[in-house]
Design a protein around this motif. Structure first.
Motif, PDB file in Angstrom:
ATOM      1  N   VAL A 213      -0.893 -23.021  23.495  1.00  0.00           N
ATOM      2  CA  VAL A 213      -0.129 -23.545  22.372  1.00  0.00           C
ATOM      3  C   VAL A 213      -1.109 -24.055  21.315  1.00  0.00           C
ATOM      4  N   VAL A 214      -0.873 -23.664  20.054  1.00  0.00           N
ATOM      5  CA  VAL A 214      -1.767 -24.043  18.954  1.00  0.00           C
ATOM      6  C   VAL A 214      -0.959 -24.738  17.873  1.00  0.00           C
ATOM      7  N   PRO A 215      -1.620 -25.461  16.965  1.00  0.00           N
ATOM      8  CA  PRO A 215      -0.891 -26.092  15.858  1.00  0.00           C
ATOM      9  C   PRO A 215      -0.208 -25.056  14.976  1.00  0.00           C
ATOM     10  N   TYR A 216       0.872 -25.472  14.342  1.00  0.00           N
ATOM     11  CA  TYR A 216       1.613 -24.574  13.445  1.00  0.00           C
ATOM     12  C   TYR A 216       0.674 -23.957  12.420  1.00  0.00           C
ATOM     13  N   ASP A 217       0.807 -22.674  12.213  1.00  0.00           N
ATOM     14  CA  ASP A 217      -0.012 -21.928  11.260  1.00  0.00           C
ATOM     15  C   ASP A 217       0.861 -21.514  10.077  1.00  0.00           C
ATOM     16  N   ALA A 218       0.505 -21.969   8.885  1.00  0.00           N
ATOM     17  CA  ALA A 218       1.290 -21.655   7.697  1.00  0.00           C
ATOM     18  C   ALA A 218       1.278 -20.164   7.369  1.00  0.00           C
ATOM     19  N   ALA A 219       0.394 -19.391   8.002  1.00  0.00           N
ATOM     20  CA  ALA A 219       0.351 -17.946   7.770  1.00  0.00           C
ATOM     21  C   ALA A 219       1.394 -17.196   8.591  1.00  0.00           C
ATOM     22  N   TRP A 220       2.000 -17.844   9.589  1.00  0.00           N
ATOM     23  CA  TRP A 220       2.955 -17.140  10.452  1.00  0.00           C
ATOM     24  C   TRP A 220       4.122 -16.513   9.687  1.00  0.00           C
ATOM     25  N   PRO A 221       4.756 -17.205   8.741  1.00  0.00           N
ATOM     26  CA  PRO A 221       5.879 -16.554   8.037  1.00  0.00           C
ATOM     27  C   PRO A 221       5.462 -15.279   7.299  1.00  0.00           C
ATOM     28  N   ASP A 222       4.292 -15.285   6.639  1.00  0.00           N
ATOM     29  CA  ASP A 222       3.841 -14.078   5.940  1.00  0.00           C
ATOM     30  C   ASP A 222       3.502 -12.966   6.929  1.00  0.00           C
ATOM     31  N   GLN A 223       2.884 -13.315   8.040  1.00  0.00           N
ATOM     32  CA  GLN A 223       2.589 -12.313   9.061  1.00  0.00           C
ATOM     33  C   GLN A 223       3.885 -11.708   9.591  1.00  0.00           C
ATOM     34  N   ALA A 224       4.869 -12.557   9.816  1.00  0.00           N
ATOM     35  CA  ALA A 224       6.153 -12.069  10.315  1.00  0.00           C
ATOM     36  C   ALA A 224       6.820 -11.143   9.304  1.00  0.00           C
ATOM     37  N   ARG A 225       6.730 -11.469   8.019  1.00  0.00           N
ATOM     38  CA  ARG A 225       7.340 -10.605   6.998  1.00  0.00           C
ATOM     39  C   ARG A 225       6.701  -9.212   7.018  1.00  0.00           C
ATOM     40  N   ARG A 226       5.386  -9.152   7.197  1.00  0.00           N
ATOM     41  CA  ARG A 226       4.731  -7.845   7.263  1.00  0.00           C
ATOM     42  C   ARG A 226       5.175  -7.069   8.499  1.00  0.00           C
ATOM     43  N   ILE A 227       5.304  -7.772   9.618  1.00  0.00           N
ATOM     44  CA  ILE A 227       5.746  -7.123  10.852  1.00  0.00           C
ATOM     45  C   ILE A 227       7.177  -6.613  10.703  1.00  0.00           C
ATOM     46  N   LEU A 228       8.054  -7.423  10.125  1.00  0.00           N
ATOM     47  CA  LEU A 228       9.435  -6.991   9.930  1.00  0.00           C
ATOM     48  C   LEU A 228       9.512  -5.772   9.011  1.00  0.00           C
ATOM     49  N   ALA A 229       8.697  -5.745   7.955  1.00  0.00           N
ATOM     50  CA  ALA A 229       8.690  -4.584   7.066  1.00  0.00           C
ATOM     51  C   ALA A 229       8.232  -3.339   7.820  1.00  0.00           C
ATOM     52  N   ARG A 230       7.230  -3.501   8.666  1.00  0.00           N
ATOM     53  CA  ARG A 230       6.716  -2.372   9.462  1.00  0.00           C
ATOM     54  C   ARG A 230       7.778  -1.879  10.436  1.00  0.00           C
ATOM     55  N   LEU A 231       8.461  -2.802  11.083  1.00  0.00           N
ATOM     56  CA  LEU A 231       9.488  -2.420  12.050  1.00  0.00           C
ATOM     57  C   LEU A 231      10.708  -1.821  11.359  1.00  0.00           C
ATOM     58  N   ASN A 232      11.052  -2.328  10.194  1.00  0.00           N
ATOM     59  CA  ASN A 232      12.157  -1.719   9.446  1.00  0.00           C
ATOM     60  C   ASN A 232      11.849  -0.273   9.096  1.00  0.00           C
ATOM     61  N   THR A 233      10.605  -0.005   8.727  1.00  0.00           N
ATOM     62  CA  THR A 233      10.200   1.368   8.418  1.00  0.00           C
ATOM     63  C   THR A 233      10.253   2.238   9.660  1.00  0.00           C
ATOM     64  N   ALA A 234       9.778   1.700  10.791  1.00  0.00           N
ATOM     65  CA  ALA A 234       9.750   2.476  12.033  1.00  0.00           C
ATOM     66  C   ALA A 234      11.153   2.732  12.584  1.00  0.00           C
ATOM     67  N   CYS A 235      12.019   1.732  12.508  1.00  0.00           N
ATOM     68  CA  CYS A 235      13.345   1.840  13.131  1.00  0.00           C
ATOM     69  C   CYS A 235      14.383   2.481  12.211  1.00  0.00           C
ATOM     70  N   GLY A 236      14.236   2.259  10.914  1.00  0.00           N
ATOM     71  CA  GLY A 236      15.183   2.844   9.975  1.00  0.00           C
ATOM     72  C   GLY A 236      16.613   2.405  10.241  1.00  0.00           C
ATOM     73  N   HIS A 237      17.542   3.350  10.109  1.00  0.00           N
ATOM     74  CA  HIS A 237      18.967   3.040  10.228  1.00  0.00           C
ATOM     75  C   HIS A 237      19.379   2.682  11.645  1.00  0.00           C
ATOM     76  N   ARG A 238      18.505   2.945  12.617  1.00  0.00           N
ATOM     77  CA  ARG A 238      18.874   2.662  14.015  1.00  0.00           C
ATOM     78  C   ARG A 238      18.860   1.176  14.331  1.00  0.00           C
ATOM     79  N   ALA A 239      18.245   0.381  13.492  1.00  0.00           N
ATOM     80  CA  ALA A 239      18.261  -1.075  13.683  1.00  0.00           C
ATOM     81  C   ALA A 239      19.422  -1.683  12.911  1.00  0.00           C
ATOM     82  N   VAL A 240      20.251  -2.460  13.608  1.00  0.00           N
ATOM     83  CA  VAL A 240      21.338  -3.184  12.943  1.00  0.00           C
ATOM     84  C   VAL A 240      20.764  -4.313  12.093  1.00  0.00           C
ATOM     85  N   ARG A 241      19.779  -5.009  12.640  1.00  0.00           N
ATOM     86  CA  ARG A 241      19.068  -6.072  11.933  1.00  0.00           C
ATOM     87  C   ARG A 241      17.761  -6.337  12.672  1.00  0.00           C
TER      88      ARG A 241
END
Length: 387
Positions: A213-241
């Motif tokens: 367990v590490v202290p909260y990292d303010a970069a986590w939300p931006d990292q998550a946004r990049r991951i979500l964009a990547r997964l949205n591209t990979a999954c396309g219409h097959r992902a409900v959300r």
């Protein structure tokens, strides 16, 4: 095969980085080289440019006069869009041909000048940005490439901003120093992150991770946004959300440095169909994990599929769950419950730290989660929570 997107503003020095990766064994697909190739004399690309911008963009012998084209095409947004509309599809087609010819274990480095502007970043499991201060880039363009100061500033202004590049950067290489300094950064990146990433993909294995367990990292939300964009591209219409879940989704909360993401699908059959697309995006399936521990009397509704990142530089868990099933709803509810109740955050953090001291972290947390499920449901009922 691992595909890497490499870019940077004009004059930033990405060519130095791509040359370093080439020397280390990467297959560099250079957008600048291809862009020149597709507008050579006799090509469809050059004919279409002449049709759009006139014979004034040609040298006497019939080759493209690049400064003349730049003076016309970068004079306003509409003309620049016309240029991009002609050249970009031709470059993309040639790039696809080169990648298809590479062997399956290759590390493909796609050097793309306008990767950010063309919104291509989510197509790559890893995006590397080479950056330098704008004034330094102007001096480099004047000294080494013969630009006038006016042309240099116009070209820089026409490209993405530093803020836009940072938004898509998994790796940020600062090239404000000597060429040797950025080469050393690139070599370290290759050996410490890129090669292990490529090997993990080859053997379809997630990267190993430190559970601390590490202290909260303010970069986590931006990292998550990049991951979500990547997964949205990979999954396309097959992902409900697709949602950022888990402790790193709670602002200010200490957590394990792992981004948890939930991909919601209509059925487990759809989840299975996504396996290869997610592998290509950098997330191999973990076949031994097929369900969450049930917190009610219907274990069949707690099944899921689980993937994890092969990238040692960004640990990520991808939980694929069925829309409306209790485990899918609980993952969303849990984050909102934690955000709304700081006391619960402290309670959960204490439970995690205690679990880390045991041989099996996941098993040790289960008693706390069984009670948390009941408490979260009561909170949801009281607040009329909906996902």
């Amino acid at each position: 095969m691992l595909r890497i997107g490499l870019t940077g503003g004009i004059g930033a020095g990405k060519s130095t980085v791509s040359a370093t990766f080439s020397d280390l064994g990467g297959i560099v697909v250079d957008g600048d080289v291809i862009a020149r190739e597709v507008v050579e004399p006799g090509t469809e690309g050059l004919a279409r440019l002449v049709e759009a911008f006139g014979d004034g963009i040609l040298l006497p012998e019939g080759a493209l006069n690049r400064p003349a084209l730049a003076a016309v095409a970068f004079s306003d947004d509409e003309k620049r869009a016309t240029l991009n509309g002609i050249v970009h599809p031709l470059v993309a087609h040639r790039r696809s041909e080169l990648i298809a010819a590479a062997h399956e274990d290759a590390v493909i480095v796609e050097d793309i000048p306008l990767l950010v502007e063309s919104q291509m970043a989510p197509m790559f499991p890893l995006v590397i940005i080479v950056n330098a201060d704008a004034e330094l880039r102007v001096r480099r363009l004047i000294e080494y490439r013969g630009f006038t100061e006016e042309d240099a500033r116009a070209r820089i202004a026409a490209q993405a901003t530093e803020e836009q590049r940072r938004a898509v950067a998994d790796v940020w290489l600062d090239n404000s120093g000597s060429p040797g300094a950025v080469v050393e950064q690139a070599r370290a990146l290759w050996h410490e992150r890129i090669l292990p990433f490529a090997h993990n993909l080859k053997v379809r294995r997630p990267a190993r991770r430190d559970p601390a367990v590490v202290p909260y990292d303010a970069a986590w939300p931006d990292q998550a946004r990049r991951i979500l964009a990547r997964l949205n591209t990979a999954c396309g219409h097959r992902a409900v959300r697709i949602d950022h879940i888990g402790s790193t989704a709670v602002p200010g909360m200490d957590a394990k440095d792992v981004i948890d993401v939930q991909v919601t699908v209509e059925s487990l059959d759809v989840a299975d169909e996504l396996a290869e697309a997610l592998l290509t995006a950098g997330y191999p399936v973990v076949p031994g994990i097929t369900a969450d521990n049930p917190h009610d009397d219907d274990p069949a509704l707690w099944h899921k599929r689980f993937h994890a990142s092969a990238d040692p530089g960004r640990p990520t868990n991808v939980h694929i769950r069925v829309d409306g099933w209790p485990n899918q709803r609980f993952a969303l509810m849990f984050v909102d419950w934690l955000r709304a109740n700081p006391g619960v955050q402290a309670d959960y953090l204490a439970a995690k730290r205690a679990a880390l001291a045991t041989p099996d972290y996941a098993v040790a947390k289960e008693p706390w989660f069984l009670d948390a499920y009941r408490r979260a449901q009561q909170w949801a009922d009281a607040t009329d929570w909906q996902p």
